[in-house]
Design a protein around this motif. Structure first.
Motif, PDB file in Angstrom:
ATOM      1  N   GLU A  20       0.783  -1.206  -0.072  1.00  0.00           N
ATOM      2  CA  GLU A  20       0.176   0.203   0.035  1.00  0.00           C
ATOM      3  C   GLU A  20       0.796   1.224  -0.058  1.00  0.00           C
ATOM      4  O   GLU A  20       0.646   2.508  -0.418  1.00  0.00           O
ATOM      5  CB  GLU A  20      -0.840   0.080   1.265  1.00  0.00           C
ATOM      6  N   SER A  21       2.067   1.115   0.421  1.00  0.00           N
ATOM      7  CA  SER A  21       3.059   2.338   0.615  1.00  0.00           C
ATOM      8  C   SER A  21       3.641   2.511  -0.897  1.00  0.00           C
ATOM      9  O   SER A  21       4.410   3.834  -0.680  1.00  0.00           O
ATOM     10  CB  SER A  21       3.941   2.332   1.785  1.00  0.00           C
ATOM     11  N   VAL A  22       3.556   1.672  -1.661  1.00  0.00           N
ATOM     12  CA  VAL A  22       4.390   2.200  -2.728  1.00  0.00           C
ATOM     13  C   VAL A  22       3.677   3.062  -3.693  1.00  0.00           C
ATOM     14  O   VAL A  22       2.380   2.880  -3.955  1.00  0.00           O
ATOM     15  CB  VAL A  22       4.174   0.781  -3.791  1.00  0.00           C
ATOM     16  N   PRO A  23       4.469   4.042  -4.041  1.00  0.00           N
ATOM     17  CA  PRO A  23       3.954   5.239  -4.728  1.00  0.00           C
ATOM     18  C   PRO A  23       3.467   4.992  -6.061  1.00  0.00           C
ATOM     19  O   PRO A  23       3.811   4.035  -6.655  1.00  0.00           O
ATOM     20  CB  PRO A  23       4.927   6.434  -4.698  1.00  0.00           C
ATOM     21  N   ARG A  24       2.451   5.896  -6.489  1.00  0.00           N
ATOM     22  CA  ARG A  24       1.949   5.566  -7.780  1.00  0.00           C
ATOM     23  C   ARG A  24       2.830   5.779  -8.923  1.00  0.00           C
ATOM     24  O   ARG A  24       3.766   6.687  -8.566  1.00  0.00           O
ATOM     25  CB  ARG A  24       0.686   6.704  -8.245  1.00  0.00           C
ATOM     26  N   GLY A  25       3.006   5.053  -9.821  1.00  0.00           N
ATOM     27  CA  GLY A  25       4.092   5.128 -10.876  1.00  0.00           C
ATOM     28  C   GLY A  25       5.378   4.373 -10.415  1.00  0.00           C
ATOM     29  O   GLY A  25       6.398   4.618 -11.316  1.00  0.00           O
ATOM     30  N   ARG A  26       5.316   4.009  -9.583  1.00  0.00           N
ATOM     31  CA  ARG A  26       6.790   3.370  -9.019  1.00  0.00           C
ATOM     32  C   ARG A  26       6.526   1.714  -8.752  1.00  0.00           C
ATOM     33  O   ARG A  26       5.295   1.387  -8.606  1.00  0.00           O
ATOM     34  CB  ARG A  26       7.248   3.945  -7.552  1.00  0.00           C
ATOM     35  N   VAL A  27       7.225   0.931  -8.459  1.00  0.00           N
ATOM     36  CA  VAL A  27       7.058  -0.435  -8.165  1.00  0.00           C
ATOM     37  C   VAL A  27       8.262  -0.956  -7.265  1.00  0.00           C
ATOM     38  O   VAL A  27       9.332  -0.247  -7.232  1.00  0.00           O
ATOM     39  CB  VAL A  27       7.362  -1.388  -9.498  1.00  0.00           C
TER      40      VAL A  27
ATOM     41  N   ALA B 251      11.751   3.399 -12.208  1.00  0.00           N
ATOM     42  CA  ALA B 251      10.485   2.816 -11.591  1.00  0.00           C
ATOM     43  C   ALA B 251      10.892   2.157 -10.081  1.00  0.00           C
ATOM     44  O   ALA B 251       9.670   2.415  -9.209  1.00  0.00           O
ATOM     45  CB  ALA B 251       9.353   2.147 -12.465  1.00  0.00           C
ATOM     46  N   PHE B 252      11.922   1.742  -9.876  1.00  0.00           N
ATOM     47  CA  PHE B 252      12.188   1.099  -8.755  1.00  0.00           C
ATOM     48  C   PHE B 252      12.149   2.033  -7.336  1.00  0.00           C
ATOM     49  O   PHE B 252      12.630   2.753  -7.357  1.00  0.00           O
ATOM     50  CB  PHE B 252      13.379   0.249  -8.560  1.00  0.00           C
ATOM     51  N   TRP B 253      11.427   1.441  -6.347  1.00  0.00           N
ATOM     52  CA  TRP B 253      11.210   2.004  -5.078  1.00  0.00           C
ATOM     53  C   TRP B 253      11.533   0.954  -3.919  1.00  0.00           C
ATOM     54  O   TRP B 253      10.685   0.053  -4.068  1.00  0.00           O
ATOM     55  CB  TRP B 253       9.668   2.511  -5.019  1.00  0.00           C
ATOM     56  N   ARG B 254      12.529   1.325  -3.212  1.00  0.00           N
ATOM     57  CA  ARG B 254      12.632   0.419  -2.216  1.00  0.00           C
ATOM     58  C   ARG B 254      12.076   0.778  -1.053  1.00  0.00           C
ATOM     59  O   ARG B 254      11.818   1.867  -0.537  1.00  0.00           O
ATOM     60  CB  ARG B 254      14.319   0.860  -1.732  1.00  0.00           C
ATOM     61  N   PRO B 255      11.224  -0.142  -0.420  1.00  0.00           N
ATOM     62  CA  PRO B 255      10.422  -0.006   0.962  1.00  0.00           C
ATOM     63  C   PRO B 255      11.653   0.362   2.182  1.00  0.00           C
ATOM     64  O   PRO B 255      12.571  -0.117   2.113  1.00  0.00           O
ATOM     65  CB  PRO B 255       9.985  -1.454   1.099  1.00  0.00           C
ATOM     66  N   PRO B 256      11.076   1.270   2.777  1.00  0.00           N
ATOM     67  CA  PRO B 256      11.697   1.581   3.920  1.00  0.00           C
ATOM     68  C   PRO B 256      12.059   0.759   5.215  1.00  0.00           C
ATOM     69  O   PRO B 256      11.017  -0.233   5.295  1.00  0.00           O
ATOM     70  CB  PRO B 256      11.128   2.903   4.472  1.00  0.00           C
ATOM     71  N   PRO B 257      13.089   0.573   5.620  1.00  0.00           N
ATOM     72  CA  PRO B 257      13.287  -0.622   6.651  1.00  0.00           C
ATOM     73  C   PRO B 257      12.285  -0.097   7.899  1.00  0.00           C
ATOM     74  O   PRO B 257      11.909   1.018   8.285  1.00  0.00           O
ATOM     75  CB  PRO B 257      14.708  -0.162   7.337  1.00  0.00           C
ATOM     76  N   ARG B 258      11.975  -1.195   8.443  1.00  0.00           N
ATOM     77  CA  ARG B 258      11.016  -1.088   9.514  1.00  0.00           C
ATOM     78  C   ARG B 258      11.762  -1.683  10.766  1.00  0.00           C
ATOM     79  O   ARG B 258      12.549  -2.584  10.724  1.00  0.00           O
ATOM     80  CB  ARG B 258       9.677  -2.013   9.414  1.00  0.00           C
ATOM     81  N   GLU B 259      11.309  -1.061  11.972  1.00  0.00           N
ATOM     82  CA  GLU B 259      11.983  -1.423  13.091  1.00  0.00           C
ATOM     83  C   GLU B 259      11.648  -2.854  13.537  1.00  0.00           C
ATOM     84  O   GLU B 259      10.573  -3.393  13.371  1.00  0.00           O
ATOM     85  CB  GLU B 259      11.484  -0.446  14.332  1.00  0.00           C
ATOM     86  N   PRO B 260      12.719  -3.940  14.221  1.00  0.00           N
ATOM     87  CA  PRO B 260      12.328  -5.057  14.334  1.00  0.00           C
ATOM     88  C   PRO B 260      10.963  -5.074  15.522  1.00  0.00           C
ATOM     89  O   PRO B 260      11.150  -4.305  16.287  1.00  0.00           O
ATOM     90  CB  PRO B 260      13.451  -5.642  14.835  1.00  0.00           C
TER      91      PRO B 260
END
Length: 111
Positions: A17-24, A99-108
């Motif tokens: 859901e957090s991937v921006p429009r136009g990105r993958v 177009a690549f979007w890297r998901p940000p790291p999440r806290e463990p």
């Protein structure tokens, strides 16, 4: 160690859901981020989650490492890519360089 399946599903879908429009992003990139939180899982597990639970989220924004989708989804995904302005290669695959979007790291997760 056993994965908390419900938590894994929730985090995968939230990530998509957090991937921006136009990105993958890729199954592997999601697996890396979510796996760091729940302690496991890989691209195939992300694919399984998407196959069973991904209908309500922008599933076309998650592609294979080569920028492709399974053939059964390409037509519908291509329409979404065109509507969103996602960069495509002449082959029809997503241009991951653009177009690549890297998901940000999440806290463990705290235990």
């Amino acid at each position: 160690m056993s994965l908390d399946h419900e938590r894994y599903v929730e985090l995968v879908l939230r990530c998509v859901e957090s991937v921006p429009r136009g990105r993958v992003t890729t199954y592997g990139a999601i697996a890396e981020v979510v796996g760091a939180v729940v302690g496991g899982g890989g691209p195939r597990l992300v694919g399984t989650v998407m196959a069973h639970h991904g209908g309500p989220v922008p599933w076309w924004r998650v592609v294979r490492a080569d920028g492709s989708l399974p053939p059964s989804h390409q037509g519908e995904a291509r329409q979404a890519y065109l509507e969103e302005g996602t960069a495509l290669r002449p082959s029809g695959n997503v241009d991951l360089r653009a177009a690549f979007w890297r998901p940000p790291p999440r806290e463990p997760r705290q235990t």
